[in-house]
Design a protein around this motif. Structure first.
Motif, PDB file in Angstrom:
ATOM      1  N   TYR A  21       0.816  -1.221   0.000  1.00  0.00           N
ATOM      2  CA  TYR A  21       0.000   0.000   0.000  1.00  0.00           C
ATOM      3  C   TYR A  21       0.844   1.263   0.000  1.00  0.00           C
ATOM      4  N   ARG A  22       2.124   1.111  -0.319  1.00  0.00           N
ATOM      5  CA  ARG A  22       2.965   2.308  -0.354  1.00  0.00           C
ATOM      6  C   ARG A  22       2.488   3.272  -1.437  1.00  0.00           C
ATOM      7  N   ILE A  24      -0.410   4.176  -1.996  1.00  0.00           N
ATOM      8  CA  ILE A  24      -1.401   5.128  -1.492  1.00  0.00           C
ATOM      9  C   ILE A  24      -0.910   5.737  -0.172  1.00  0.00           C
ATOM     10  N   GLY A  25       0.388   5.689   0.009  1.00  0.00           N
ATOM     11  CA  GLY A  25       0.994   6.422   1.129  1.00  0.00           C
ATOM     12  C   GLY A  25       0.972   5.701   2.462  1.00  0.00           C
ATOM     13  N   VAL A  26       0.657   4.396   2.439  1.00  0.00           N
ATOM     14  CA  VAL A  26       0.588   3.664   3.702  1.00  0.00           C
ATOM     15  C   VAL A  26       1.905   2.924   3.947  1.00  0.00           C
ATOM     16  N   THR A 265       6.667   6.830   3.044  1.00  0.00           N
ATOM     17  CA  THR A 265       6.561   6.084   1.793  1.00  0.00           C
ATOM     18  C   THR A 265       7.102   6.891   0.624  1.00  0.00           C
TER      19      THR A 265
END
Lengths: 331, 235
Positions: A21-22, A24-26, A265
């Motif tokens: 999920y990187r 989407i910034g996770v 991220t």
């Protein structure tokens, strides 16, 4: 069920992380010493990715509300069950009502408690890890606190544990050939030069040569290093790009930051190096004030280290299964 | 295609032979960053989106993260031959057709100025514009989400008017509030978390843009079009 009786700040539920999920910034989150979590989980008969407790502020105490298999792995220091000292890196059984206590380890940073069946907290975006930055996952997105009660998953192997416990040789000892011990108190950390290494010219060499100290402004997101500042020969305004744990960025002040499990991220600071993944657990066990030196490595060396770690983990997985099966057959 | 490796075998520095060659470098052993050559514009980003789509078909790929005219590619295993990976990425870039992600339209009401606009005076000093002009220029532009990253759901927006460019801070603000509308270089966005932030705040938006329990946790996706609506201007 377990109940937390005492906890310092920032002790959290972690598994091996939340990759994928990187974009989407996770951040992936996950244990700072994933090797310790894998070994602990194998010892108690869990999937390697089961959720464990990461303890980085001490003392820490919990009460077992049911008969439970557990293993304490990671930092150097012996756990204590109802006042008697136990072997670390060893699966034990606790009776309902017994109290496990962890004290400040002598040198290293983080202790893991793996529990039979794992911590049964909800899976959020594919993982049970606590995302402290995002405020979700793990124990309701926050650190553990006194009075928290957490359910355990189903413990399939509780009847198979040897009465005296089941121990392993810890990785720092078993793998000392590939993870050399600190020399003169300086921990060697292997890294590859990264994108903007060339911009540092002579300071690039100084980066590898000097000893860096882990500053008190370090946490699960990143380790800030103190030492003689290094600066690029030209100032660069990078376009934001994805980053991964292990990246060594140099902000304008010239003191590097190593991104860790709760890594950002994306980043824009010049990157001088990237720590190889297999050495990250050693950084995860290094404490504020500890000294380290970066050692220039290669992809080939990273593969050699990865293979050695995989052999060690495979061996533990096979042997613990064999021992448990044999004991069951004899029972 | 000319691929040159540095004297140090581990450096993996691909030097652009001409302005039109991308640059590939590594972060650690499993991650490779391809940076598009040329301008910071939509054309380059469309090709990055196309590249992202094609690497998703690679069996050895773990994750790919589109950035601002760049793509980070993370492999499941450390490659045996990193030079071959670099060549593969450059080849994929050569073959990448431009695609346009249509995306949705997102309107974000903004309270410009006020207590959260801590960097508006500095931006006025740098640009030589009045605060009213800075705000007008910011909300009149049309922005595209180039990439999502840095914090859960944070969209990097392209389309900033160069007149209100402002570099990232040397010393980040220690506790910038979630919702701050910020400018970092030629990029703009809305802070998704309260915490340290090196970008420059000129206003505040209260819109919730991330829900970890939703099947699509991030509201913004690459390709979306964003408009900032001046809900309130307090100068």
């Amino acid at each position: 069920m377990i109940e937390i009786l005492e906890s310092g700040p920032f002790n959290t539920v972690q598994d091996l992380g939340r990759p994928g999920y990187r974009d989407i910034g996770v951040t992936a989150s996950g244990a700072m010493d994933p090797l310790a979590v894998r070994i602990g989980n194998i010892l108690v008969g869990n999937d390697e990715n089961a959720a464990a407790i990461e303890v980085q502020t001490f003392p820490f105490r919990l009460r077992f509300e049911q008969c439970t298999v557990f293993a304490v792995t990671g930092a150097d220091g012996n756990p204590d069950l109802d006042g008697s000292e136990l072997l670390p890196w060893c699966a034990h059984a606790a009776e309902a009502g017994q109290i496990l206590e962890l004290k400040q380890p002598p040198r290293l940073a983080r202790v893991y408690i793996a529990l039979g069946g794992g911590l049964n907290v909800p899976v959020v975006m594919g993982s049970r890890s606590t995302s402290l930055r995002g405020g979700f996952g793990g124990n309701a997105g926050r650190p553990l606190a006194k009075g928290d009660r957490i359910a355990l998953g189903e413990d399939a192997e509780i009847s198979m544990l040897p009465a005296a416990g089941l121990a392993v040789v810890e990785p720092a000892v078993a793998l000392r050939d590939i993870f050399p011990a600190p020399a003169d108190g300086v921990l060697p950390i292997r890294a590859l030069p990264a994108g903007e290494h060339h911009l540092f010219a002579g300071d690039g060499e100084a980066f590898w040569r000097q000893t860096w100290r882990i500053s008190s402004r370090s946490d699960r997101t990143g380790y800030r290093l103190s030492g003689d500042p290094i600066t690029p020969t030209a100032s660069v305004e990078m376009r934001s790009h994805g980053v991964v744990p292990g990246v060594v960025q140099v902000p304008p002040g010239g003191e590097p930051i190593v991104q860790m499990s709760d890594a950002n991220t994306a980043g824009g600071y010049p990157k001088i190096a990237g720590v190889i993944e297999c050495d990250l657990w050693r950084l995860g066990q290094a404490r504020v004030g500890a000294c380290l030196q970066f050692v220039r490595s290669t992809h080939a060396e990273a593969r050699t280290v990865e293979r050695a770690v995989a052999r060690y983990v495979d061996d533990i997985r096979q042997t613990s299964k064999m021992v448990k099966r044999a004991l069951k057959a004899m029972a | 295609m000319i691929v040159t490796t540095n004297r140090h075998a581990s450096q993996r520095q691909i030097v652009a032979a001409t302005k039109s060659r991308p640059r590939v470098s590594s972060i650690g052993a499993k991650a490779f960053l391809l940076e598009a050559p040329g301008e910071f514009d939509l054309a380059a980003q469309r090709r990055i989106w196309a590249l992202s789509r094609s690497v998703k078909g690679w069996a050895d790929l773990a994750e790919d993260i589109p950035g601002m005219t760049n793509l980070l590619v993370i492999f499941k295993e450390t490659p045996e031959d990193p030079d071959a990976v670099v060549a593969r990425l450059l080849q994929a870039w050569e073959n990448a057709q431009s695609i346009d992600l249509k995306g949705k339209i997102i309107e974000i009401p903004v309270h410009y100025g006020g207590e959260h606009a801590s960097d508006l005076p500095a931006l006025c000093d740098l640009s030589g514009l009045s605060d009213r002009e800075v705000v007008r220029i910011h909300h009149q532009a049309t922005y595209r989400v180039f990439a999502v990253g840095s914090a859960p759901g944070f969209g990097y927006l392209h389309g900033l008017d160069p007149r209100i460019y402002m570099p990232r801070k040397t010393v980040p603000s220690l506790k910038m509030a979630k919702g701050c509308v910020t400018i970092g270089g030629m990029q703009t966005g809305v802070a998704m978390l309260t915490g340290p932030n090196g970008w420059n705040s000129i206003g505040f938006a209260a819109l919730e843009m991330f829900d970890p329990n939703s099947p699509t946790p991030a509201m913004m996706a690459p390709g979306d079009t964003v408009y900032f609506l001046p809900a309130r201007i307090e100068l």
